[in-house]
Scaffold this motif. Structure first.
Motif, PDB file in Angstrom:
ATOM      1  N   TYR A   1       0.830  -1.202   0.000  1.00 37.12           N
ATOM      2  CA  TYR A   1       0.000   0.000   0.000  1.00 37.12           C
ATOM      3  C   TYR A   1       0.867   1.256   0.000  1.00 37.12           C
ATOM      4  CZ  TYR A   1      -3.250   3.609   1.369  1.00 37.12           C
ATOM      5  OH  TYR A   1      -3.971   4.772   1.406  1.00 37.12           O
ATOM      6  N   ARG A   2       1.940   1.228   0.787  1.00 39.43           N
ATOM      7  CA  ARG A   2       2.818   2.403   0.831  1.00 39.43           C
ATOM      8  C   ARG A   2       3.470   2.661  -0.532  1.00 39.43           C
ATOM      9  NH1 ARG A   2       4.546   0.220   5.839  1.00 39.43           N
ATOM     10  NH2 ARG A   2       6.430  -0.593   4.827  1.00 39.43           N
ATOM     11  N   GLU A   3       3.926   1.600  -1.181  1.00 44.71           N
ATOM     12  CA  GLU A   3       4.672   1.762  -2.426  1.00 44.71           C
ATOM     13  C   GLU A   3       3.766   2.060  -3.623  1.00 44.71           C
ATOM     14  OE1 GLU A   3       7.376  -1.387  -3.190  1.00 44.71           O
ATOM     15  OE2 GLU A   3       8.422  -1.184  -1.264  1.00 44.71           O
ATOM     16  N   PHE A   4       2.505   1.626  -3.541  1.00 38.20           N
ATOM     17  CA  PHE A   4       1.592   1.807  -4.672  1.00 38.20           C
ATOM     18  C   PHE A   4       0.331   2.551  -4.253  1.00 38.20           C
ATOM     19  CE2 PHE A   4       4.166  -1.933  -5.551  1.00 38.20           C
ATOM     20  CZ  PHE A   4       4.636  -1.652  -6.822  1.00 38.20           C
ATOM     21  N   ALA A   5       0.485   3.479  -3.312  1.00 41.59           N
ATOM     22  CA  ALA A   5      -0.673   4.227  -2.810  1.00 41.59           C
ATOM     23  C   ALA A   5      -1.373   5.008  -3.916  1.00 41.59           C
ATOM     24  CB  ALA A   5      -0.231   5.168  -1.691  1.00 41.59           C
ATOM     25  N   ASP A   6      -0.613   5.430  -4.944  1.00 42.87           N
ATOM     26  CA  ASP A   6      -1.227   6.202  -6.021  1.00 42.87           C
ATOM     27  C   ASP A   6      -2.155   5.348  -6.877  1.00 42.87           C
ATOM     28  OD1 ASP A   6       0.868   4.712  -7.000  1.00 42.87           O
ATOM     29  OD2 ASP A   6       1.414   6.168  -8.539  1.00 42.87           O
ATOM     30  N   SER A   7      -2.105   4.024  -6.712  1.00 33.80           N
ATOM     31  CA  SER A   7      -3.000   3.139  -7.458  1.00 33.80           C
ATOM     32  C   SER A   7      -4.325   2.917  -6.739  1.00 33.80           C
ATOM     33  CB  SER A   7      -2.333   1.774  -7.692  1.00 33.80           C
ATOM     34  OG  SER A   7      -1.179   1.918  -8.474  1.00 33.80           O
ATOM     35  N   VAL A   8      -4.422   3.394  -5.506  1.00 32.81           N
ATOM     36  CA  VAL A   8      -5.621   3.178  -4.693  1.00 32.81           C
ATOM     37  C   VAL A   8      -6.417   4.477  -4.651  1.00 32.81           C
ATOM     38  CG1 VAL A   8      -6.519   2.444  -2.462  1.00 32.81           C
ATOM     39  CG2 VAL A   8      -4.369   1.482  -3.322  1.00 32.81           C
ATOM     40  N   ALA A   9      -7.650   4.435  -5.156  1.00 39.09           N
ATOM     41  CA  ALA A   9      -8.468   5.643  -5.242  1.00 39.09           C
ATOM     42  C   ALA A   9      -8.921   6.108  -3.861  1.00 39.09           C
ATOM     43  CB  ALA A   9      -9.667   5.396  -6.139  1.00 39.09           C
ATOM     44  N   SER A  10      -9.265   5.177  -2.995  1.00 38.07           N
ATOM     45  CA  SER A  10      -9.705   5.514  -1.649  1.00 38.07           C
ATOM     46  C   SER A  10      -9.536   4.292  -0.763  1.00 38.07           C
ATOM     47  CB  SER A  10     -11.169   5.969  -1.640  1.00 38.07           C
ATOM     48  OG  SER A  10     -12.019   4.924  -2.081  1.00 38.07           O
ATOM     49  N   GLY A  11      -9.444   4.532   0.557  1.00 40.25           N
ATOM     50  CA  GLY A  11      -9.269   3.433   1.486  1.00 40.25           C
ATOM     51  C   GLY A  11      -7.896   2.802   1.342  1.00 40.25           C
ATOM     52  N   GLN A  12      -7.810   1.519   1.698  1.00 36.17           N
ATOM     53  CA  GLN A  12      -6.548   0.793   1.620  1.00 36.17           C
ATOM     54  C   GLN A  12      -6.768  -0.556   0.963  1.00 36.17           C
ATOM     55  OE1 GLN A  12      -4.135   0.539   5.085  1.00 36.17           O
ATOM     56  NE2 GLN A  12      -4.657   2.578   5.842  1.00 36.17           N
ATOM     57  N   SER A  13      -5.671  -1.147   0.500  1.00 39.25           N
ATOM     58  CA  SER A  13      -5.761  -2.524   0.032  1.00 39.25           C
ATOM     59  C   SER A  13      -5.869  -3.432   1.241  1.00 39.25           C
ATOM     60  CB  SER A  13      -4.525  -2.883  -0.803  1.00 39.25           C
ATOM     61  OG  SER A  13      -3.344  -2.609  -0.082  1.00 39.25           O
ATOM     62  N   GLU A  14      -6.647  -4.494   1.127  1.00 37.55           N
ATOM     63  CA  GLU A  14      -6.871  -5.378   2.271  1.00 37.55           C
ATOM     64  C   GLU A  14      -7.078  -6.809   1.806  1.00 37.55           C
ATOM     65  OE1 GLU A  14     -10.473  -4.376   4.270  1.00 37.55           O
ATOM     66  OE2 GLU A  14     -11.596  -4.030   2.417  1.00 37.55           O
ATOM     67  N   ALA A  15      -6.665  -7.743   2.652  1.00 34.02           N
ATOM     68  CA  ALA A  15      -6.897  -9.148   2.374  1.00 34.02           C
ATOM     69  C   ALA A  15      -8.378  -9.458   2.561  1.00 34.02           C
ATOM     70  CB  ALA A  15      -6.048 -10.014   3.307  1.00 34.02           C
ATOM     71  N   VAL A  16      -8.954 -10.198   1.615  1.00 32.80           N
ATOM     72  CA  VAL A  16     -10.385 -10.506   1.664  1.00 32.80           C
ATOM     73  C   VAL A  16     -10.610 -11.962   1.285  1.00 32.80           C
ATOM     74  CG1 VAL A  16     -11.102  -8.144   1.139  1.00 32.80           C
ATOM     75  CG2 VAL A  16     -10.730  -9.774  -0.736  1.00 32.80           C
ATOM     76  N   GLU A  17     -11.814 -12.446   1.581  1.00 30.50           N
ATOM     77  CA  GLU A  17     -12.245 -13.753   1.113  1.00 30.50           C
ATOM     78  C   GLU A  17     -12.795 -13.619  -0.317  1.00 30.50           C
ATOM     79  OE1 GLU A  17     -11.898 -16.573   2.848  1.00 30.50           O
ATOM     80  OE2 GLU A  17     -10.903 -15.409   4.424  1.00 30.50           O
ATOM     81  N   ALA A  18     -13.011 -14.735  -0.961  1.00 27.17           N
ATOM     82  CA  ALA A  18     -13.596 -14.712  -2.301  1.00 27.17           C
ATOM     83  C   ALA A  18     -14.946 -14.010  -2.262  1.00 27.17           C
ATOM     84  CB  ALA A  18     -13.752 -16.129  -2.826  1.00 27.17           C
ATOM     85  N   THR A  19     -15.192 -13.154  -3.245  1.00 27.50           N
ATOM     86  CA  THR A  19     -16.445 -12.418  -3.298  1.00 27.50           C
ATOM     87  C   THR A  19     -17.583 -13.336  -3.732  1.00 27.50           C
ATOM     88  OG1 THR A  19     -16.115 -11.778  -5.601  1.00 27.50           O
ATOM     89  CG2 THR A  19     -15.175 -10.324  -3.905  1.00 27.50           C
ATOM     90  N   ARG A  20     -18.806 -12.834  -3.562  1.00 27.81           N
ATOM     91  CA  ARG A  20     -19.975 -13.617  -3.970  1.00 27.81           C
ATOM     92  C   ARG A  20     -19.936 -13.918  -5.468  1.00 27.81           C
ATOM     93  NH1 ARG A  20     -25.674 -11.061  -2.566  1.00 27.81           N
ATOM     94  NH2 ARG A  20     -24.749 -11.326  -0.480  1.00 27.81           N
ATOM     95  N   ALA A  21     -19.531 -12.918  -6.261  1.00 24.51           N
ATOM     96  CA  ALA A  21     -19.469 -13.126  -7.707  1.00 24.51           C
ATOM     97  C   ALA A  21     -18.443 -14.192  -8.072  1.00 24.51           C
ATOM     98  CB  ALA A  21     -19.131 -11.804  -8.398  1.00 24.51           C
ATOM     99  N   GLU A  22     -17.303 -14.200  -7.385  1.00 25.51           N
ATOM    100  CA  GLU A  22     -16.286 -15.206  -7.671  1.00 25.51           C
ATOM    101  C   GLU A  22     -16.756 -16.594  -7.258  1.00 25.51           C
ATOM    102  OE1 GLU A  22     -11.998 -13.136  -7.130  1.00 25.51           O
ATOM    103  OE2 GLU A  22     -13.385 -12.837  -5.449  1.00 25.51           O
ATOM    104  N   ARG A  23     -17.454 -16.682  -6.129  1.00 27.10           N
ATOM    105  CA  ARG A  23     -17.984 -17.986  -5.701  1.00 27.10           C
ATOM    106  C   ARG A  23     -19.047 -18.482  -6.669  1.00 27.10           C
ATOM    107  NH1 ARG A  23     -17.901 -15.387  -0.652  1.00 27.10           N
ATOM    108  NH2 ARG A  23     -20.185 -15.194  -0.673  1.00 27.10           N
TER     109      ARG A  23
END
Length: 329
Positions: A290-312
């Motif tokens: 996140y620190r090195e690529f903060a300019d790629s994040v429009a808002s909030g932070q990158s975070e670890a997540v589970e598979a989304t409903r669409a992916e499941r």
């Protein structure tokens, strides 16, 4: 103005009921909505003011895509690299040897090689990979293009009438690209591939420009890019980092392999970019990214997540670890 979207109904009660009956006869599954849209679009073409030639193009395109996807579907889980290059390169040319070595080294890493199935560099890449690791995407031409001995007669060969359906197959099925010197076709593929990646219309992929040490082919190409595209503001500086130029097949294959050492794939779900990984990242690694690529994040932070409903729903790599972020495109 947004792009047109497929319609779910034809708008005639009797026709829509017949479409449902046809789908029911074939058998219901999770893709019924997409099949319905295809049937409605076909009927829309029939009722639109378009001529027979246009209908032939649409029909042949679907036939070619279906045939190609049938060829490739048994190998969906295999990593695949396309090797582009001239059909006119002779077996005693150093670029031929390089392409064959690239195919061999890819196969050693568990990759399959895709080429246009013709002579020259296309034959070299498949010879190196071996028939068991070879896939061919042939084009029917009035000259210089019949399937080579490395793939001819194999069930891993698809043949096309149209270049655009063939190009679609290359782009859809490949996880990496090796560009060896060639003619108009090779340069066409190179610039189209770079355009797709640059504009985000393609997933990120490793792209390697490969030629023998005494060659000036990619050096001259790079000079054109630097002097006519970059210097005149027609591309941006970071665009030249979308590819690697090397004279060494081992370097090319190492670059391709290392690209996927941690990264697996991406997918947009709503407004979030989901980055699938081959192994979990520690919290410290996530913070560092996140620190090195903060300019790629429009808002909030990158975070670890589970598979989304669409992916499941799509059974889309649901067991892989993943990060989510609001991507600043």
């Amino acid at each position: 103005m947004s792009a047109p979207r497929a319609r779910a109904t034809y708008g005639n009660e009797s026709v829509d009921r017949l479409i449902s009956e046809v789908i029911g006869v074939v058998g219901h599954d999770a893709n019924d909505d997409l099949v319905r849209s295809l049937l409605v679009t076909a009927l829309d073409m029939d009722s639109a003011d378009i001529d027979r030639l246009e209908l032939k193009i649409a029909s042949q395109s679907l036939v070619e895509m279906l045939a190609a996807w049938k060829v490739f579907s048994p190998w969906n889980e295999n990593a695949k690299a396309t090797i582009f290059g001239s059909a006119r390169t002779k077996p005693d040319h150093p670029d031929y040897a390089l392409a064959r070595e690239a195919g061999r080294l890819l196969a050693e890493r568990g990759w399959m090689a895709i080429t246009g199935a013709g002579p020259g560099i296309m034959t070299a890449g498949l010879e190196g990979a071996g028939r068991e690791n070879a896939l061919g995407v042939n084009i029917a031409l009035p000259f210089e293009q019949t399937a080579n001995d490395a793939i001819g007669g194999d069930d891993k060969l698809a043949t096309f009438r149209y270049f655009f359906t063939r190009k679609l197959t290359f782009m859809k099925e490949s996880d990496a690209f090796v560009m060896v010197p060639g003619g108009f076709g090779t340069l066409d593929e190179a610039f189209e591939l770079l355009t797709l990646v640059q504009t985000g219309k393609s997933y990120p992929v490793p792209i390697v420009l490969l030629d023998h040490p005494e060659s000036t082919y990619w050096d001259h190409w790079q000079r054109f890019v630097d002097e006519e595209l970059l210097a005149e503001g027609r591309i941006s500086g970071p665009d030249t980092s979308l590819y690697l130029h090397t004279h060494d097949a081992a370097d090319a294959v190492e670059y391709i392999s290392s690209f996927y050492s941690s990264y697996h794939s991406i997918r947009f779900v709503g407004k979030r970019l989901i980055v699938r990984l081959r192994s979990p990242l520690s919290e410290e690694h996530v913070r560092t990214l996140y620190r090195e690529f903060a300019d790629s994040v429009a808002s909030g932070q990158s975070e670890a997540v589970e598979a989304t409903r669409a992916e499941r729903r799509d059974d889309d790599n649901v067991d892989l670890p993943r990060l989510a972020l609001q991507f600043n495109q």
